[in-house]
Design a protein around this motif. Structure first.
Motif, short mmCIF file in Angstrom:
data_model
loop_
_atom_site.label_atom_id
_atom_site.label_comp_id
_atom_site.label_asym_id
_atom_site.label_seq_id
_atom_site.Cartn_x
_atom_site.Cartn_y
_atom_site.Cartn_z
N PRO A 1 66.94 11.60 13.51
CA PRO A 1 66.71 10.33 12.80
C PRO A 1 65.73 9.44 13.58
CG PRO A 1 69.04 10.88 12.83
CD PRO A 1 68.36 11.86 13.74
N ARG A 2 64.84 8.78 12.86
CA ARG A 2 63.82 7.89 13.43
C ARG A 2 62.88 8.62 14.37
NH1 ARG A 2 68.39 5.58 14.11
NH2 ARG A 2 68.22 5.42 16.35
N GLN A 3 62.59 9.88 14.06
CA GLN A 3 61.63 10.68 14.83
C GLN A 3 60.66 11.31 13.84
OE1 GLN A 3 62.86 14.50 16.68
NE2 GLN A 3 62.15 13.53 18.58
N PHE A 4 59.35 11.20 14.13
CA PHE A 4 58.34 11.67 13.20
C PHE A 4 57.25 12.45 13.93
CE2 PHE A 4 60.15 7.82 11.47
CZ PHE A 4 60.45 8.17 10.15
N ASP A 5 56.93 13.62 13.39
CA ASP A 5 55.78 14.40 13.84
C ASP A 5 54.57 13.85 13.09
OD1 ASP A 5 53.78 16.28 14.29
OD2 ASP A 5 55.08 18.01 13.95
N VAL A 6 53.61 13.27 13.82
CA VAL A 6 52.43 12.69 13.19
C VAL A 6 51.23 13.63 13.23
CG1 VAL A 6 53.20 10.32 13.62
CG2 VAL A 6 51.69 11.45 15.29
N GLY A 7 51.46 14.88 13.63
CA GLY A 7 50.39 15.86 13.69
C GLY A 7 49.82 16.15 12.31
N VAL A 8 48.56 16.54 12.28
CA VAL A 8 47.89 16.77 11.00
C VAL A 8 48.56 17.85 10.16
CG1 VAL A 8 45.66 15.85 11.75
CG2 VAL A 8 46.14 18.31 12.01
N ASP A 9 49.21 18.83 10.80
CA ASP A 9 49.88 19.88 10.03
C ASP A 9 51.07 19.34 9.25
OD1 ASP A 9 48.31 22.27 10.88
OD2 ASP A 9 49.04 21.62 12.85
N ALA A 10 51.67 18.28 9.72
CA ALA A 10 52.82 17.67 9.05
C ALA A 10 52.41 16.52 8.13
CB ALA A 10 53.81 17.16 10.10
N ARG A 11 51.13 16.11 8.17
CA ARG A 11 50.69 14.91 7.46
C ARG A 11 49.46 15.13 6.60
NH1 ARG A 11 55.27 12.60 7.39
NH2 ARG A 11 56.25 12.97 9.40
#
Length: 181
Positions: free
Chosen positions: A138-148
């Motif tokens: 919770p409250r953790q996000f992968d901001v890498g281009v593969d996830a976004r």
């Protein structure tokens, strides 16, 4: 506005194979990521790149950064050589930082944490490195281009997605990740 991204791996042919990015060449990949970045980020925006910017064989980091909109800050990743970390176009370079953005305490690092500063007080961990393959806390996000969807993302878009009001947290399939023209 403030945006976050990671794991662009400009100039690195391996991402076409390992991460199954939907491009026929690394040149096509790089041009699409540059166009996606500039489509989202304005000249006066800030972008926090959480590491793994470009291959050391890809050329001059300053030339690449000059093509990308915004003030760029680097959180160093495991694949960032001295030629990347010493580029003059960075507004700041560090291994880790904490920011207050839109009233939220953010913990930025290339790597995902299992626990982080002020976690119990609803701070948010933004990271890269896992290429959308790590189940988040919770409250953790992968901001890498593969996830976004191969583009930088704003904090509001991340938190809205988690609440079910915006873009998804899932990794885009190759068909979904094709840049719009």
């Amino acid at each position: 506005m403030i945006y976050f991204t990671s794991d662009t791996h400009f100039g690195d042919n391996r991402v076409l194979r390992i991460d199954r990015r939907p491009f026929s060449s690394i040149k096509e990949h790089d041009e699409a990521l540059i166009a996606n970045w500039n489509d989202v980020v304005g000249r006066d925006d800030d972008v926090w790149h959480l590491g793994d910017v470009l291959s050391p064989r890809a050329g001059d980091c300053d030339l690449l950064l000059a093509r990308l909109n915004g003030r760029k800050h680097l959180i160093i990743g495991n694949n960032d050589p001295p030629s990347t970390t010493s580029a003059r176009q960075w507004s700041s370079v560090q291994n880790y930082t904490e920011l207050l953005v839109e009233g939220r305490h953010l913990i930025l690092c290339h790597y995902a944490f299992r626990t982080w500063n002020q976690m119990g007080k609803k701070s948010i961990n933004l990271h890269g490195h896992s290429h959308g393959r790590l189940k988040p806390l919770p409250r953790q996000f992968d901001v890498g281009v593969d996830a976004r969807n191969l583009r930088p993302v704003a904090l509001l878009d991340l938190t809205a997605a988690k609440a079910g009001r915006g873009a998804t947290d899932k990794v885009a399939s190759p068909a979904e990740a094709v840049p719009e023209e």
